[in-house]
Design a protein around this motif. Sequence first.
Motif, PDB file in Angstrom:
ATOM      1  N   LEU A   1      -8.243   1.654   2.877  1.00  0.00           N
ATOM      2  CA  LEU A   1      -7.660   0.601   2.046  1.00  0.00           C
ATOM      3  C   LEU A   1      -6.940  -0.447   2.900  1.00  0.00           C
ATOM      4  O   LEU A   1      -7.002  -1.645   2.614  1.00  0.00           O
ATOM      5  CB  LEU A   1      -6.676   1.208   1.042  1.00  0.00           C
TER       6      LEU A   1
ATOM      7  N   ASP B   1      -8.216   7.735   3.146  1.00  0.00           N
ATOM      8  CA  ASP B   1      -8.409   6.700   2.120  1.00  0.00           C
ATOM      9  C   ASP B   1      -7.398   5.569   2.303  1.00  0.00           C
ATOM     10  O   ASP B   1      -7.716   4.395   2.087  1.00  0.00           O
ATOM     11  CB  ASP B   1      -8.261   7.305   0.721  1.00  0.00           C
TER      12      ASP B   1
ATOM     13  N   LEU C   1       0.852  -1.190   0.000  1.00  0.00           N
ATOM     14  CA  LEU C   1       0.000   0.000   0.000  1.00  0.00           C
ATOM     15  C   LEU C   1       0.885   1.238   0.000  1.00  0.00           C
ATOM     16  O   LEU C   1       1.732   1.409   0.876  1.00  0.00           O
ATOM     17  CB  LEU C   1      -0.904   0.003   1.230  1.00  0.00           C
TER      18      LEU C   1
ATOM     19  N   ILE D   1      -1.322  -1.079  -4.376  1.00  0.00           N
ATOM     20  CA  ILE D   1      -2.550  -0.294  -4.248  1.00  0.00           C
ATOM     21  C   ILE D   1      -2.136   1.057  -3.680  1.00  0.00           C
ATOM     22  O   ILE D   1      -1.108   1.168  -3.005  1.00  0.00           O
ATOM     23  CB  ILE D   1      -3.586  -0.982  -3.343  1.00  0.00           C
TER      24      ILE D   1
ATOM     25  N   GLU E   1      -7.928  -4.222   2.470  1.00  0.00           N
ATOM     26  CA  GLU E   1      -7.000  -5.043   1.688  1.00  0.00           C
ATOM     27  C   GLU E   1      -5.962  -5.795   2.511  1.00  0.00           C
ATOM     28  O   GLU E   1      -5.333  -6.722   1.997  1.00  0.00           O
ATOM     29  CB  GLU E   1      -6.273  -4.156   0.671  1.00  0.00           C
TER      30      GLU E   1
END
Length: 234
Positions: A44, A40, A9, A33, A48
């Motif tokens: 995530l 945000d 990430l 990602i 994820e």
Amino acid sequence: MASAKKTILVVDDEPHIVLGLRDALEFEGFRVISAARGKDGIALARAEAPDAVILDLMLPDVNGYAVCEELRRIDPYVPIVMLTAKSQETDKIRGLDAGADDYVTKPFGVNELIARIRAIFRRAQAARSATAPETLSLGEGEVTVSFTAHTVTTRGHEHQLSFYEVELLRILAEKSGQPVSRDEILAKIWGLEGAPTNRTVDNFVVKLRKKIEKSPDKPQHILTVYGYGYKLAP
């Protein structure tokens, strides 16, 4: 190339940095990602469950310290590498105290950052396959480290340990009573070569001593070997 499709990430609001990291990391076999805002990125991370996080300190909505603290609450073990234009030692220590595992100052070399990410996973794999004890006792049982739970219990108080803190303790424990050089620690944990200006190991020792030592300025367990590195008192 990465041996598995691990997810990274990236939380950064600079498109060219995100694009460069995405291209380089995907070339190495990672799934990437990204989020441009702290909130945000947190969302995530919850959805994820990434294997590692690259986090910018300066974000448009929430500063990276606050994001790092929330990410650490979501997953106490996920490795977090913080990116920032700040280079003061106080900023680095604050980032580590917020839960970051590593600190890279902009501008940075993408290859160096990838080397650090790959070293994270290499050490994690080695730790899983190692036959070393799952716990470490220091002093007369006043300090107990759990390598599997990523915790240290000191005089009845439990503290969470990050990935890098656990690995640093593991390396010192493997050579208990023997000096371990900064260069060896950097190479094994971070995948980096030693440099006179690299204070990464020293910063982590400062952080660990706060959790382990009764008096961090007069350590009894993690001892400094001046001009060389550190050793764990047997």
